[in-house]
Motif scaffolding. Sequence first.
Motif, mmCIF file in Angstrom:
data_model
loop_
_atom_site.group_PDB
_atom_site.id
_atom_site.type_symbol
_atom_site.label_atom_id
_atom_site.label_comp_id
_atom_site.label_asym_id
_atom_site.label_seq_id
_atom_site.Cartn_x
_atom_site.Cartn_y
_atom_site.Cartn_z
ATOM 1 N N ILE A 1 0.826 -1.205 0.000
ATOM 2 C CA ILE A 1 0.000 0.000 0.000
ATOM 3 C C ILE A 1 0.862 1.256 0.000
ATOM 4 O O ILE A 1 0.611 2.205 -0.748
ATOM 5 N N VAL A 2 1.898 1.272 0.837
ATOM 6 C CA VAL A 2 2.793 2.435 0.906
ATOM 7 C C VAL A 2 3.479 2.671 -0.436
ATOM 8 O O VAL A 2 3.565 3.809 -0.918
ATOM 9 N N LYS A 3 3.951 1.605 -1.062
ATOM 10 C CA LYS A 3 4.596 1.749 -2.370
ATOM 11 C C LYS A 3 3.615 2.222 -3.434
ATOM 12 O O LYS A 3 3.940 3.061 -4.277
ATOM 13 N N ALA A 4 2.395 1.675 -3.403
ATOM 14 C CA ALA A 4 1.407 2.018 -4.423
ATOM 15 C C ALA A 4 1.060 3.497 -4.398
ATOM 16 O O ALA A 4 0.768 4.095 -5.442
ATOM 17 N N LYS A 5 1.089 4.109 -3.220
ATOM 18 C CA LYS A 5 0.773 5.535 -3.125
ATOM 19 C C LYS A 5 1.756 6.388 -3.922
ATOM 20 O O LYS A 5 1.419 7.501 -4.356
ATOM 21 N N ASN A 6 2.964 5.868 -4.138
ATOM 22 C CA ASN A 6 3.948 6.621 -4.919
ATOM 23 C C ASN A 6 3.549 6.750 -6.379
ATOM 24 O O ASN A 6 4.067 7.613 -7.102
ATOM 25 N N ILE A 7 2.633 5.912 -6.840
ATOM 26 C CA ILE A 7 2.145 6.012 -8.222
ATOM 27 C C ILE A 7 1.427 7.342 -8.418
ATOM 28 O O ILE A 7 1.450 7.918 -9.515
ATOM 29 N N LEU A 8 0.795 7.854 -7.374
ATOM 30 C CA LEU A 8 0.081 9.122 -7.477
ATOM 31 C C LEU A 8 0.998 10.288 -7.816
ATOM 32 O O LEU A 8 0.554 11.283 -8.392
ATOM 33 N N ILE A 9 2.266 10.186 -7.463
ATOM 34 C CA ILE A 9 3.198 11.274 -7.768
ATOM 35 C C ILE A 9 4.061 10.942 -8.970
ATOM 36 O O ILE A 9 5.087 11.587 -9.203
ATOM 37 N N GLY A 10 3.622 9.937 -9.746
ATOM 38 C CA GLY A 10 4.258 9.702 -11.038
ATOM 39 C C GLY A 10 5.174 8.511 -11.163
ATOM 40 O O GLY A 10 5.711 8.266 -12.247
ATOM 41 N N HIS A 11 5.382 7.761 -10.097
ATOM 42 C CA HIS A 11 6.254 6.591 -10.203
ATOM 43 C C HIS A 11 5.528 5.462 -10.931
ATOM 44 O O HIS A 11 4.411 5.094 -10.551
ATOM 45 N N PRO A 12 6.133 4.878 -11.960
ATOM 46 C CA PRO A 12 5.479 3.776 -12.672
ATOM 47 C C PRO A 12 5.463 2.509 -11.826
ATOM 48 O O PRO A 12 6.427 2.236 -11.093
ATOM 49 N N PRO A 13 4.397 1.726 -11.914
ATOM 50 C CA PRO A 13 4.306 0.496 -11.111
ATOM 51 C C PRO A 13 5.472 -0.455 -11.322
ATOM 52 O O PRO A 13 5.916 -1.118 -10.376
ATOM 53 N N LYS A 14 5.975 -0.522 -12.557
ATOM 54 C CA LYS A 14 7.071 -1.451 -12.847
ATOM 55 C C LYS A 14 8.328 -1.115 -12.060
ATOM 56 O O LYS A 14 9.166 -1.996 -11.814
ATOM 57 N N ALA A 15 8.465 0.173 -11.713
ATOM 58 C CA ALA A 15 9.638 0.581 -10.932
ATOM 59 C C ALA A 15 9.461 0.293 -9.443
ATOM 60 O O ALA A 15 10.432 0.345 -8.684
ATOM 61 N N LEU A 16 8.240 -0.013 -9.039
ATOM 62 C CA LEU A 16 7.946 -0.208 -7.624
ATOM 63 C C LEU A 16 7.740 -1.673 -7.255
ATOM 64 O O LEU A 16 8.031 -2.070 -6.123
#
Length: 307
Positions: free
Chosen positions: A18-33
């Motif tokens: 969940i914590v990592k997924a929230k970074n998608i909101l600021i532009g991080h692609p899922p593949k990088a997470l």
Amino acid sequence: MRQVVMLDEGLRILEEGIVKAKNILIGHPPKALFSSEDYMKFYNCVYTMCSQRPPYDYSGELYERYKTALEESIVSVVLPSLNDKHDACLLADLLQIWTNYKVMTKCLSGFFLYLDHHFVVRRNFPSLNDLATISFHNLVWSKLYGNFLDAAISLINQDRNGKQVQQDLLKDVLIFSTFFAEIGEQKIEYYEMFEQIMLKEAASYYAQLASELLCCRSYTDYIQTVAWLLIQERERSVRYLQQGSVEKLLEIVKRKLMDETAQLLVEKQKAESHDTATYQDLLSKCAGMSLGGESSVSPLTQCPFLQ
């Protein structure tokens, strides 16, 4: 015998995702997470916690955790990113954050996917995807809709006044994307609200313009100016409004510029003692303009009577 995953233990595992997924909101692609192994770890955790025998079936608790994760992401990232923004900046950020939000919820719902097949159907609850839309509506749309509407109206007015605006942005917001198309059952109500305010603003604008033009234009110049204004309004509005709204808008423009000024135009024509046939010919050209399609009046790049 399979080991039972207790609630606290399972939530600790899922919290990482969940914590990592929230970074998608600021532009991080899922593949990088996330790796494929990460997805399987979180999915298997949810699967196990949902398929355990009572009292260790934690489906309800996981559904609530998914909902809470959405709400937390909106409160901590989405709302701060949209607050204090205006006009094009607000609408551009709205589109981007909605795009990122959808990617994030797709990722999160992948972790919790077993809930859709096992829990949601039996309880007749909103699906994970629907819950994501409902959360965005309740926390973002309801709170900031007035700001979004003001921003759209502002850009339309700027475009009407000859300022450079991002017409593609208006098109994406008003026709195809977040503003009305993907926000759930309230989309028709929201669009009608926008349309009413847009038409009211246009009526006020053109009533004032008619008054100004009548003071300083001959009746011939006035009629030709009206023809040009109708063409320009149609060419602008078809780029970012629904067809029905375009037709209503042009009807209002014609009413404010022609119908409600008819008596004054007759008096102006008589006072200026011009040829009545010429006057009637110009009126016919304006009256015969097609609201939804091509006009018989040739468009001009710049109206000489507005200089």
